[in-house]
Motif scaffolding. Structure first.
Motif, PDB file in Angstrom:
ATOM      1  N   PRO A 120       0.837  -1.202   0.000  1.00  0.00           N
ATOM      2  CA  PRO A 120       0.000   0.000   0.000  1.00  0.00           C
ATOM      3  C   PRO A 120       0.876   1.258   0.000  1.00  0.00           C
ATOM      4  N   PRO A 121       0.314   2.375  -0.488  1.00  0.00           N
ATOM      5  CA  PRO A 121      -1.078   2.533  -0.910  1.00  0.00           C
ATOM      6  C   PRO A 121      -1.316   1.986  -2.314  1.00  0.00           C
ATOM      7  N   ALA A 122      -2.555   1.580  -2.556  1.00  0.00           N
ATOM      8  CA  ALA A 122      -2.965   1.122  -3.877  1.00  0.00           C
ATOM      9  C   ALA A 122      -4.383   1.623  -4.130  1.00  0.00           C
ATOM     10  N   VAL A 123      -4.630   2.078  -5.346  1.00  0.00           N
ATOM     11  CA  VAL A 123      -5.963   2.534  -5.742  1.00  0.00           C
ATOM     12  C   VAL A 123      -6.372   1.767  -6.991  1.00  0.00           C
ATOM     13  N   VAL A 124      -7.294   0.836  -6.826  1.00  0.00           N
ATOM     14  CA  VAL A 124      -7.812   0.058  -7.952  1.00  0.00           C
ATOM     15  C   VAL A 124      -9.029   0.790  -8.512  1.00  0.00           C
ATOM     16  N   VAL A 125      -9.027   1.024  -9.824  1.00  0.00           N
ATOM     17  CA  VAL A 125     -10.117   1.757 -10.477  1.00  0.00           C
ATOM     18  C   VAL A 125     -10.971   0.759 -11.252  1.00  0.00           C
ATOM     19  N   LEU A 126     -12.275   0.757 -10.967  1.00  0.00           N
ATOM     20  CA  LEU A 126     -13.190  -0.209 -11.575  1.00  0.00           C
ATOM     21  C   LEU A 126     -14.306   0.478 -12.345  1.00  0.00           C
ATOM     22  N   GLU A 127     -14.709  -0.159 -13.444  1.00  0.00           N
ATOM     23  CA  GLU A 127     -15.894   0.268 -14.179  1.00  0.00           C
ATOM     24  C   GLU A 127     -17.139  -0.147 -13.396  1.00  0.00           C
ATOM     25  N   PRO A 128     -18.311   0.393 -13.761  1.00  0.00           N
ATOM     26  CA  PRO A 128     -19.546  -0.027 -13.084  1.00  0.00           C
ATOM     27  C   PRO A 128     -19.819  -1.524 -13.180  1.00  0.00           C
ATOM     28  N   ASN A 129     -19.317  -2.177 -14.240  1.00  0.00           N
ATOM     29  CA  ASN A 129     -19.530  -3.620 -14.383  1.00  0.00           C
ATOM     30  C   ASN A 129     -18.471  -4.449 -13.662  1.00  0.00           C
ATOM     31  N   GLY A 130     -17.535  -3.779 -12.973  1.00  0.00           N
ATOM     32  CA  GLY A 130     -16.520  -4.490 -12.212  1.00  0.00           C
ATOM     33  C   GLY A 130     -15.216  -4.710 -12.944  1.00  0.00           C
ATOM     34  N   GLU A 131     -15.162  -4.350 -14.239  1.00  0.00           N
ATOM     35  CA  GLU A 131     -13.921  -4.505 -14.998  1.00  0.00           C
ATOM     36  C   GLU A 131     -12.878  -3.503 -14.504  1.00  0.00           C
ATOM     37  N   VAL A 132     -11.617  -3.937 -14.517  1.00  0.00           N
ATOM     38  CA  VAL A 132     -10.536  -3.094 -14.008  1.00  0.00           C
ATOM     39  C   VAL A 132     -10.097  -2.085 -15.070  1.00  0.00           C
ATOM     40  N   ILE A 133     -10.110  -0.809 -14.695  1.00  0.00           N
ATOM     41  CA  ILE A 133      -9.577   0.252 -15.558  1.00  0.00           C
ATOM     42  C   ILE A 133      -8.096   0.453 -15.267  1.00  0.00           C
ATOM     43  N   ALA A 134      -7.749   0.467 -13.984  1.00  0.00           N
ATOM     44  CA  ALA A 134      -6.346   0.623 -13.571  1.00  0.00           C
ATOM     45  C   ALA A 134      -6.114  -0.225 -12.331  1.00  0.00           C
ATOM     46  N   SER A 135      -5.073  -1.034 -12.367  1.00  0.00           N
ATOM     47  CA  SER A 135      -4.791  -1.915 -11.231  1.00  0.00           C
ATOM     48  C   SER A 135      -4.199  -1.154 -10.054  1.00  0.00           C
ATOM     49  N   ASN A 136      -3.545  -0.035 -10.337  1.00  0.00           N
ATOM     50  CA  ASN A 136      -3.055   0.844  -9.269  1.00  0.00           C
ATOM     51  C   ASN A 136      -2.834   2.235  -9.853  1.00  0.00           C
ATOM     52  N   ALA A 137      -3.711   3.164  -9.494  1.00  0.00           N
ATOM     53  CA  ALA A 137      -3.702   4.502 -10.083  1.00  0.00           C
ATOM     54  C   ALA A 137      -2.990   5.531  -9.209  1.00  0.00           C
ATOM     55  N   VAL A 138      -2.205   5.088  -8.243  1.00  0.00           N
ATOM     56  CA  VAL A 138      -1.542   6.027  -7.333  1.00  0.00           C
ATOM     57  C   VAL A 138      -0.665   7.009  -8.102  1.00  0.00           C
ATOM     58  N   ASP A 139       0.196   6.511  -8.975  1.00  0.00           N
ATOM     59  CA  ASP A 139       1.088   7.400  -9.728  1.00  0.00           C
ATOM     60  C   ASP A 139       0.307   8.302 -10.678  1.00  0.00           C
ATOM     61  N   GLU A 140      -0.752   7.769 -11.274  1.00  0.00           N
ATOM     62  CA  GLU A 140      -1.579   8.558 -12.197  1.00  0.00           C
ATOM     63  C   GLU A 140      -2.255   9.712 -11.464  1.00  0.00           C
ATOM     64  N   ILE A 141      -2.768   9.440 -10.280  1.00  0.00           N
ATOM     65  CA  ILE A 141      -3.419  10.490  -9.483  1.00  0.00           C
ATOM     66  C   ILE A 141      -2.404  11.542  -9.067  1.00  0.00           C
ATOM     67  N   ARG A 142      -1.212  11.099  -8.687  1.00  0.00           N
ATOM     68  CA  ARG A 142      -0.166  12.045  -8.287  1.00  0.00           C
ATOM     69  C   ARG A 142       0.244  12.956  -9.441  1.00  0.00           C
ATOM     70  N   SER A 143       0.395  12.395 -10.626  1.00  0.00           N
ATOM     71  CA  SER A 143       0.940  13.158 -11.750  1.00  0.00           C
ATOM     72  C   SER A 143      -0.112  13.971 -12.496  1.00  0.00           C
ATOM     73  N   LEU A 144      -1.325  13.431 -12.640  1.00  0.00           N
ATOM     74  CA  LEU A 144      -2.349  14.099 -13.447  1.00  0.00           C
ATOM     75  C   LEU A 144      -3.416  14.804 -12.626  1.00  0.00           C
ATOM     76  N   GLY A 145      -3.596  14.401 -11.382  1.00  0.00           N
ATOM     77  CA  GLY A 145      -4.636  15.018 -10.565  1.00  0.00           C
ATOM     78  C   GLY A 145      -6.026  14.694 -11.099  1.00  0.00           C
ATOM     79  N   PRO A 146      -7.004  15.570 -10.843  1.00  0.00           N
ATOM     80  CA  PRO A 146      -8.392  15.301 -11.237  1.00  0.00           C
ATOM     81  C   PRO A 146      -8.605  15.065 -12.727  1.00  0.00           C
ATOM     82  N   SER A 147      -7.680  15.539 -13.563  1.00  0.00           N
ATOM     83  CA  SER A 147      -7.871  15.389 -15.007  1.00  0.00           C
ATOM     84  C   SER A 147      -7.888  13.927 -15.447  1.00  0.00           C
TER      85      SER A 147
END
Length: 227
Positions: A120-147
């Motif tokens: 940890p930390p880990a942020v798994v991003v899921l679609e409404p149907n449960g499919e994985v969009i990102a297995s760990n979005a920590v770096d993406e959130i840090r670098s891109l922010g809300p965009s």
């Protein structure tokens, strides 16, 4: 995604610790949303460093002070804390709209195994149907922010809701007496800035704000001392 929590209870991170434990409640909260599973622990130094970043990210997308309409985003905290006291202390500083699993629920460990969470930390991003969009979005959130949410929204093919259902307003508490004033001023400030670009008078927005506040009986309109 609702099936992920079928037969389970999700707790709202507010003072009353409201529980969502019926299928209808879970559908209303989770349907047509991007789901973030945040695996963390309050005693983990890396989690402590990332938590303020994630908090700001979430607030910028869901607080109507920053956006006209809250984004289709839900976050569930999956505790890796060693005790419930550590979990509660960590969540005390986090947004009240976050959800969490009961500390005694074994689903916490099952989810960590299912999504192969090791460090940890880990942020798994899921679609409404449960499919994985990102297995760990920590770096993406840090670098891109809300965009980066726009990328997830497009990947999930969410249905854009340009309105809010009546039940969406149930149990919505006003944060303070001045909350509607704060929101109105924020919106008028943006309009005033746009007006100045078009050559409008600089005091127009402020006077319009005082006009509206006067109608509410909050304060009287100020007199123009000069000019």
């Amino acid at each position: 995604m609702v099936s992920l929590f079928t037969g389970k209870t999700l707790i709202v991170n507010n003072q009353d610790r409201d529980e969502l434990d019926t299928e209808r409640e879970l559908i209303r909260v989770l349907e047509n949303k991007v789901l973030l599973l945040f695996f963390g622990a309050g005693t983990c130094p890396r989690c402590q460093a990332f938590a303020p970043v994630l908090k700001e990210f979430f607030v910028r997308l869901t607080d109507e002070f920053y956006v006209e309409r809250a984004s289709q985003l839900i976050l569930v905290y999956v505790s890796l804390d060693e005790s419930e006291e550590e979990q509660d202390e960590f969540l005390r500083r986090m947004p009240k709209r976050w959800l969490l699993l009961p500390f005694q629920d074994e689903l916490r460990r099952e989810l960590a195994l299912r999504f192969a969470v090791q460090n940890p930390p880990a942020v798994v991003v899921l679609e409404p149907n449960g499919e994985v969009i990102a297995s760990n979005a920590v770096d993406e959130i840090r670098s891109l922010g809300p965009s980066c949410f726009k990328n997830w929204q497009e990947a999930a093919e969410l249905v854009d809701r340009s309105f809010r259902l009546a039940e969406d307003f149930d149990n919505v508490a006003m944060r303070s007496f001045s909350d509607p004033i704060r929101r109105l001023k924020y919106k008028l400030d943006k309009k005033e800035a746009a007006g100045r670009e078009n050559g409008e008078e600089e005091d127009g927005g402020a006077l319009r704000l005082w006009d509206r506040l006067g109608k509410w009986g909050v304060c009287r309109k100020p007199r123009k001392i000069f000019g």
